[in-house]
Structure formats: structure tokens, C-alpha cells
Design a protein around this motif. Structure first.
Motif, mmCIF file in Angstrom:
data_model
loop_
_atom_site.group_PDB
_atom_site.id
_atom_site.type_symbol
_atom_site.label_atom_id
_atom_site.label_comp_id
_atom_site.label_asym_id
_atom_site.label_seq_id
_atom_site.Cartn_x
_atom_site.Cartn_y
_atom_site.Cartn_z
ATOM 1 N N ARG A 1 6.679 -1.701 0.148
ATOM 2 C CA ARG A 1 6.445 -3.054 0.646
ATOM 3 C C ARG A 1 7.705 -3.628 1.294
ATOM 4 N N GLN A 2 8.836 -3.425 0.649
ATOM 5 C CA GLN A 2 10.094 -3.935 1.187
ATOM 6 C C GLN A 2 10.449 -3.229 2.498
ATOM 7 N N GLU B 1 2.488 10.466 -7.380
ATOM 8 C CA GLU B 1 3.636 10.941 -8.148
ATOM 9 C C GLU B 1 4.966 10.491 -7.541
ATOM 10 N N VAL B 2 4.955 10.093 -6.260
ATOM 11 C CA VAL B 2 6.188 9.632 -5.622
ATOM 12 C C VAL B 2 6.045 8.240 -4.994
ATOM 13 N N TYR B 3 4.830 7.774 -4.813
ATOM 14 C CA TYR B 3 4.611 6.474 -4.175
ATOM 15 C C TYR B 3 5.260 5.359 -4.994
ATOM 16 N N ASN B 4 6.003 4.493 -4.298
ATOM 17 C CA ASN B 4 6.663 3.362 -4.939
ATOM 18 C C ASN B 4 6.250 2.105 -4.185
ATOM 19 N N ALA B 5 5.329 1.357 -4.757
ATOM 20 C CA ALA B 5 4.739 0.216 -4.056
ATOM 21 C C ALA B 5 5.777 -0.829 -3.673
ATOM 22 N N ASP B 6 6.700 -1.130 -4.580
ATOM 23 C CA ASP B 6 7.707 -2.159 -4.292
ATOM 24 C C ASP B 6 8.636 -1.727 -3.167
ATOM 25 N N ALA B 7 9.124 -0.502 -3.224
ATOM 26 C CA ALA B 7 10.010 0.001 -2.172
ATOM 27 C C ALA B 7 9.276 0.082 -0.843
ATOM 28 N N TRP C 1 8.385 -1.723 4.579
ATOM 29 C CA TRP C 1 7.422 -2.097 5.619
ATOM 30 C C TRP C 1 7.781 -3.455 6.220
ATOM 31 N N GLY C 2 8.098 -4.418 5.386
ATOM 32 C CA GLY C 2 8.473 -5.735 5.886
ATOM 33 C C GLY C 2 9.697 -5.664 6.790
ATOM 34 N N ARG C 3 10.673 -4.888 6.382
ATOM 35 C CA ARG C 3 11.874 -4.726 7.198
ATOM 36 C C ARG C 3 11.548 -4.039 8.526
ATOM 37 N N ALA C 4 10.697 -3.016 8.478
ATOM 38 C CA ALA C 4 10.365 -2.265 9.682
ATOM 39 C C ALA C 4 9.636 -3.136 10.698
ATOM 40 N N VAL C 5 8.662 -3.896 10.229
ATOM 41 C CA VAL C 5 7.902 -4.760 11.142
ATOM 42 C C VAL C 5 8.818 -5.818 11.765
ATOM 43 N N ALA C 6 9.665 -6.432 10.949
ATOM 44 C CA ALA C 6 10.572 -7.454 11.469
ATOM 45 C C ALA C 6 11.521 -6.862 12.502
ATOM 46 N N PHE C 7 12.032 -5.670 12.237
ATOM 47 C CA PHE C 7 12.966 -5.011 13.161
ATOM 48 C C PHE C 7 12.259 -4.672 14.469
ATOM 49 N N ALA C 8 11.049 -4.133 14.354
ATOM 50 C CA ALA C 8 10.283 -3.769 15.552
ATOM 51 C C ALA C 8 9.985 -5.011 16.392
ATOM 52 N N ARG C 9 9.573 -6.080 15.745
ATOM 53 C CA ARG C 9 9.290 -7.321 16.478
ATOM 54 C C ARG C 9 10.534 -7.865 17.176
#
Length: 212
Positions: free
Chosen positions: A197-198, A189-195, A200-208
Motif C-alpha cells: 500500500r505504501q 507467503e510473501v505479500y505484505n499489504a502495508d508495504a 503503491w501510493g508513492r508510485a502513483v504520486a511519483f508518476a503523476r
């Protein structure tokens, strides 16, 4: 695998050293959603650990009243202390390169920021839609990348903006046309796949970028 660190530890492939990430659970507890997140971090090359702040208690998704009661009963200073102990132990893990990122969702997002205030020397902090209330933001010494939903009456974008204005460290604030908990796949009811995904990509790049 179960870990002596009062939670769940997952290791990346190989034998070399890797950055560490602490994932702090939502008010539901250390459930399958968080365990899946741990595995995704290891697939990205991180040593990943989720402390169990409820000590074995897991609230079924959808039982918001019970989850709210569990969060209200949680001793937040003690939880932050437990997270700090997890950071220290993960930093000393033989597979870890000594650099630790802390991230979390909802209650875990709030605790991520509270940990940033109380634990020095983190490589980065990445909170998802959570705010800890009044804290001394001047104590934060780690860069922040925050992810907030535009349609969230609890962890508001305005509140996140105040954090950005208060900290003395670089802070990225990303907002999404989504609802609270938009990264929780167990809540359609609240999950937004596009948001998600975006973010997650930002988080991984920032962490790396900050933990290599």
C-alpha cells in the motif's frame, strides 16, 4: 481488452488525454496479477499497457523452476526493444498525453531499469525489486523511484544503492521490511499489504508528478 500492441491495454474513464504507463510483468508472464495492476493504474487516470514478453505463455504461480527457465530463455535485448516499441505506440495513442512512465515487478523491475538505459525521453521509471546487471547507467535520462525489499537475496538493497550512486538523474530509493515480491497478492507467503500500500501510493504520486 486485448491490444494490437502484443499485450493488454486498459483505458481510463472519460475521453480526455491522460499520461501513459507501461507495466512489465514478472517471470510468471502476463497473468491476472499484472492485469489487475493495469486496471488500478487506469483507476488513477492513466492509459495502461502491459506488453506480453512471453507471447501468450503464462507460468502458474508457484512453479518457480518453470518461471526461472522462462526468464532465462527470454532474449533480454529483444524484450527491451519490444518495450521500447510499446512506449512509442502508447505515446502515439489518441488517449495518451505523450508522457510515458515505465514500471515493473521482479523480472519486470529489472527490465524497467534496462529500458531506462536504452529508451530516452521517458517521463519516469518505477522499478519494483529488480536489477538488470551491468548496464551503462549514464544513459538514463528519466527520474527513478525504486522499491526494494530488505529481505531479498536477488534484488538486493545494496545493488539498488549502487544504481543510485551510478545514475546522473534524481533517484528515490525506498526500502521495506518485507520479502521479494511483497506486492504480489497471489503469493500470500510473501505479500505484505502495508508495504504494498505504501509503495503503491508513492508510485502513483511519483508518476503523476512527472507525467502530467
Amino acid at each position: 481488452m486485448e491490444s494490437e500492441l502484443q499485450g493488454v491495454l486498459e483505458l481510463p474513464a472519460g475521453e480526455g488525454k491522460a499520461p501513459g504507463v507501461i507495466v512489465i510483468h514478472e517471470w510468471w508472464g502476463l497473468n491476472d496479477q499484472i492485469k489487475t495492476s493495469l486496471k488500478r493504474w487506469t483507476e488513477e487516470g492513466f492509459v495502461a499497457f502491459a506488453p506480453d514478453l512471453y507471447h501468450g505463455k503464462v507460468i502458474p504461480i508457484g512453479q518457480a523452476d518453470a518461471a526461472g527457465a522462462a526468464m532465462k530463455a527470454l532474449d533480454f535485448p529483444a524484450a527491451v526493444k519490444q518495450i521500447g516499441e510499446a512506449v512509442a505506440k502508447l505515446k502515439a495513442h489518441p488517449r495518451c498525453n505523450g508522457k510515458i512512465v515505465v514500471t515493473g515487478y521482479c523480472m519486470g523491475g529489472a527490465l524497467t531499469l534496462a529500458t531506462a538505459v536504452n529508451v530516452s525521453g521517458l517521463a519516469a521509471v518505477i522499478p519494483f525489486y529488480g536489477l538488470p546487471g551491468d548496464v551503462d547507467w549514464s544513459k538514463v535520462d528519466a527520474p527513478i523511484q525504486a522499491h526494494f525489499a530488505q529481505h531479498d537475496d536477488w534484488a538486493t538493497v545494496a545493488g539498488a544503492q549502487k544504481v543510485k550512486e551510478s545514475v546522473k538523474v534524481p533517484m528515490e530509493l525506498h526500502t521495506y521490511d518485507a520479502q521479494h515480491a511483497f506486492c504480489n497478492e497471489q503469493r500470500p507467503e510473501v505479500y505484505n499489504a502495508d508495504a504494498c500500500r505504501q509503495a503503491w501510493g508513492r508510485a502513483v504520486a511519483f508518476a503523476r508528478a512527472h507525467a502530467r
